[in-house]
Design a protein around this motif. Sequence first.
Motif, PDB file in Angstrom:
ATOM      1  N   LEU A  24       0.844  -1.198   0.000  1.00 28.12           N
ATOM      2  CA  LEU A  24       0.000   0.000   0.000  1.00 28.12           C
ATOM      3  C   LEU A  24       0.873   1.240   0.000  1.00 28.12           C
ATOM      4  CD1 LEU A  24      -2.739  -0.979   2.594  1.00 28.12           C
ATOM      5  CD2 LEU A  24      -3.005  -0.799   0.128  1.00 28.12           C
ATOM      6  N   GLY A  25       0.467   2.224  -0.780  1.00 27.34           N
ATOM      7  CA  GLY A  25       1.212   3.470  -0.847  1.00 27.34           C
ATOM      8  C   GLY A  25       2.221   3.510  -1.972  1.00 27.34           C
ATOM      9  N   GLU A  26       2.479   2.389  -2.616  1.00 26.92           N
ATOM     10  CA  GLU A  26       3.463   2.331  -3.694  1.00 26.92           C
ATOM     11  C   GLU A  26       2.819   2.339  -5.082  1.00 26.92           C
ATOM     12  OE1 GLU A  26       6.814   2.618  -3.409  1.00 26.92           O
ATOM     13  OE2 GLU A  26       6.269   3.103  -1.348  1.00 26.92           O
ATOM     14  N   VAL A  61      -9.565  -3.628  -5.639  1.00 26.50           N
ATOM     15  CA  VAL A  61      -8.411  -3.474  -4.758  1.00 26.50           C
ATOM     16  C   VAL A  61      -8.845  -3.034  -3.359  1.00 26.50           C
ATOM     17  CG1 VAL A  61      -7.803  -1.093  -5.321  1.00 26.50           C
ATOM     18  CG2 VAL A  61      -6.021  -2.692  -4.734  1.00 26.50           C
ATOM     19  N   GLY A  62     -10.089  -2.552  -3.230  1.00 26.45           N
ATOM     20  CA  GLY A  62     -10.598  -2.161  -1.919  1.00 26.45           C
ATOM     21  C   GLY A  62     -10.115  -0.807  -1.444  1.00 26.45           C
ATOM     22  N   LEU A  63      -9.755   0.069  -2.361  1.00 25.20           N
ATOM     23  CA  LEU A  63      -9.289   1.417  -2.020  1.00 25.20           C
ATOM     24  C   LEU A  63     -10.015   2.438  -2.875  1.00 25.20           C
ATOM     25  CD1 LEU A  63      -5.439   0.756  -2.082  1.00 25.20           C
ATOM     26  CD2 LEU A  63      -6.842   1.115  -0.049  1.00 25.20           C
ATOM     27  N   PRO A  64     -10.338   3.591  -2.322  1.00 24.44           N
ATOM     28  CA  PRO A  64     -10.934   4.626  -3.153  1.00 24.44           C
ATOM     29  C   PRO A  64      -9.894   5.206  -4.108  1.00 24.44           C
ATOM     30  CG  PRO A  64     -10.606   5.435  -0.925  1.00 24.44           C
ATOM     31  CD  PRO A  64     -10.235   3.982  -0.923  1.00 24.44           C
ATOM     32  N   PRO A  65     -10.334   5.703  -5.263  1.00 19.58           N
ATOM     33  CA  PRO A  65      -9.383   6.305  -6.198  1.00 19.58           C
ATOM     34  C   PRO A  65      -8.624   7.461  -5.545  1.00 19.58           C
ATOM     35  CG  PRO A  65     -11.511   6.021  -7.250  1.00 19.58           C
ATOM     36  CD  PRO A  65     -11.705   5.718  -5.788  1.00 19.58           C
ATOM     37  N   ALA A  66      -7.312   7.474  -5.723  1.00 17.19           N
ATOM     38  CA  ALA A  66      -6.454   8.555  -5.220  1.00 17.19           C
ATOM     39  C   ALA A  66      -5.055   8.332  -5.764  1.00 17.19           C
ATOM     40  CB  ALA A  66      -6.436   8.591  -3.697  1.00 17.19           C
ATOM     41  N   THR A  76      -6.416   6.177   4.931  1.00 17.06           N
ATOM     42  CA  THR A  76      -7.281   6.356   6.086  1.00 17.06           C
ATOM     43  C   THR A  76      -8.443   5.384   5.965  1.00 17.06           C
ATOM     44  OG1 THR A  76      -8.577   8.073   5.006  1.00 17.06           O
ATOM     45  CG2 THR A  76      -6.707   8.796   6.352  1.00 17.06           C
ATOM     46  N   ALA A  77      -9.008   5.053   7.063  1.00 17.89           N
ATOM     47  CA  ALA A  77     -10.179   4.184   7.098  1.00 17.89           C
ATOM     48  C   ALA A  77     -11.191   4.827   8.022  1.00 17.89           C
ATOM     49  CB  ALA A  77      -9.789   2.801   7.605  1.00 17.89           C
ATOM     50  N   GLU A  78     -12.343   5.110   7.507  1.00 19.70           N
ATOM     51  CA  GLU A  78     -13.375   5.758   8.296  1.00 19.70           C
ATOM     52  C   GLU A  78     -14.632   4.906   8.325  1.00 19.70           C
ATOM     53  OE1 GLU A  78     -13.265   8.576  10.109  1.00 19.70           O
ATOM     54  OE2 GLU A  78     -11.145   8.797   9.580  1.00 19.70           O
ATOM     55  N   LEU A  79     -14.898   4.307   9.456  1.00 14.30           N
ATOM     56  CA  LEU A  79     -16.157   3.590   9.622  1.00 14.30           C
ATOM     57  C   LEU A  79     -17.266   4.603   9.877  1.00 14.30           C
ATOM     58  CD1 LEU A  79     -15.307   0.562  11.946  1.00 14.30           C
ATOM     59  CD2 LEU A  79     -15.802   0.526   9.511  1.00 14.30           C
ATOM     60  N   GLU A  80     -18.377   4.395   9.237  1.00  3.83           N
ATOM     61  CA  GLU A  80     -19.572   5.193   9.500  1.00  3.83           C
ATOM     62  C   GLU A  80     -20.627   4.230  10.014  1.00  3.83           C
ATOM     63  OE1 GLU A  80     -20.620   7.516   6.068  1.00  3.83           O
ATOM     64  OE2 GLU A  80     -18.544   8.152   5.780  1.00  3.83           O
ATOM     65  N   LEU A  81     -20.545   3.941  11.292  1.00  2.00           N
ATOM     66  CA  LEU A  81     -21.408   2.928  11.888  1.00  2.00           C
ATOM     67  C   LEU A  81     -22.877   3.306  11.740  1.00  2.00           C
ATOM     68  CD1 LEU A  81     -19.406   2.149  15.136  1.00  2.00           C
ATOM     69  CD2 LEU A  81     -19.418   0.873  12.992  1.00  2.00           C
ATOM     70  N   GLU A 105      -6.931  -3.931   8.358  1.00  2.00           N
ATOM     71  CA  GLU A 105      -6.360  -3.829   9.706  1.00  2.00           C
ATOM     72  C   GLU A 105      -6.790  -2.529  10.382  1.00  2.00           C
ATOM     73  OE1 GLU A 105      -2.155  -4.314   9.278  1.00  2.00           O
ATOM     74  OE2 GLU A 105      -2.418  -6.231   8.239  1.00  2.00           O
ATOM     75  N   LEU A 106      -6.762  -1.433   9.640  1.00  6.02           N
ATOM     76  CA  LEU A 106      -7.191  -0.144  10.193  1.00  6.02           C
ATOM     77  C   LEU A 106      -8.672  -0.161  10.559  1.00  6.02           C
ATOM     78  CD1 LEU A 106      -5.389   2.288   7.725  1.00  6.02           C
ATOM     79  CD2 LEU A 106      -4.711   1.738  10.064  1.00  6.02           C
ATOM     80  N   LEU A 107      -9.484  -0.783   9.720  1.00  2.48           N
ATOM     81  CA  LEU A 107     -10.921  -0.855   9.988  1.00  2.48           C
ATOM     82  C   LEU A 107     -11.221  -1.692  11.231  1.00  2.48           C
ATOM     83  CD1 LEU A 107     -12.258  -1.288   6.355  1.00  2.48           C
ATOM     84  CD2 LEU A 107     -12.558   0.720   7.833  1.00  2.48           C
ATOM     85  N   ILE A 108     -10.513  -2.786  11.391  1.00  2.45           N
ATOM     86  CA  ILE A 108     -10.724  -3.623  12.580  1.00  2.45           C
ATOM     87  C   ILE A 108     -10.341  -2.853  13.835  1.00  2.45           C
ATOM     88  CG2 ILE A 108      -9.903  -5.684  13.794  1.00  2.45           C
ATOM     89  CD1 ILE A 108      -9.750  -7.044  10.992  1.00  2.45           C
TER      90      ILE A 108
END
Length: 133
Positions: A24-26, A61-66, A76-81, A105-108
């Motif tokens: 991630l990040g590469e 891939v499970g990531l938003p476009p950026a 970043t991972a933002e849960l909106e419960l 991992e961040l979401l958990i």
Amino acid sequence: MADALVTGGNHRSCGSRPSRRLPLGEFDVFERPSADCPFDPADGHRYTADGVPVCVHPEKVGLPPARYKSDGIPFTAELELPVSPADLDTYLRQVMHGAAPGILELLIEQAVREIPRVHPEVNVIQALRRALD
């Protein structure tokens, strides 16, 4: 020429996905194929003009476009419960199953912190087990 598709099994990913070979990040994630990230038939991958590898299927891939690599955008991972605890299992399942491994991992971690705060009556471990099952 490299084959752009993974064959066999139930793999959701294509063979040219940078997330299969890079951390991630590469790499960057684009919303769709475009002239800004042409396919290189020599190796079967897409790149920006600066040579940054690009994934063009954010849902796979499970990531938003950026432009994570190009612009140094942090993950970043933002849960909106959901408001109702009855909707929690469905929400968590959708979010967790669509997330990239590093984001998962961040979401958990976030779920462990936020679920007790928003829904104190919910057993976090059981909710996460149901979501990840």
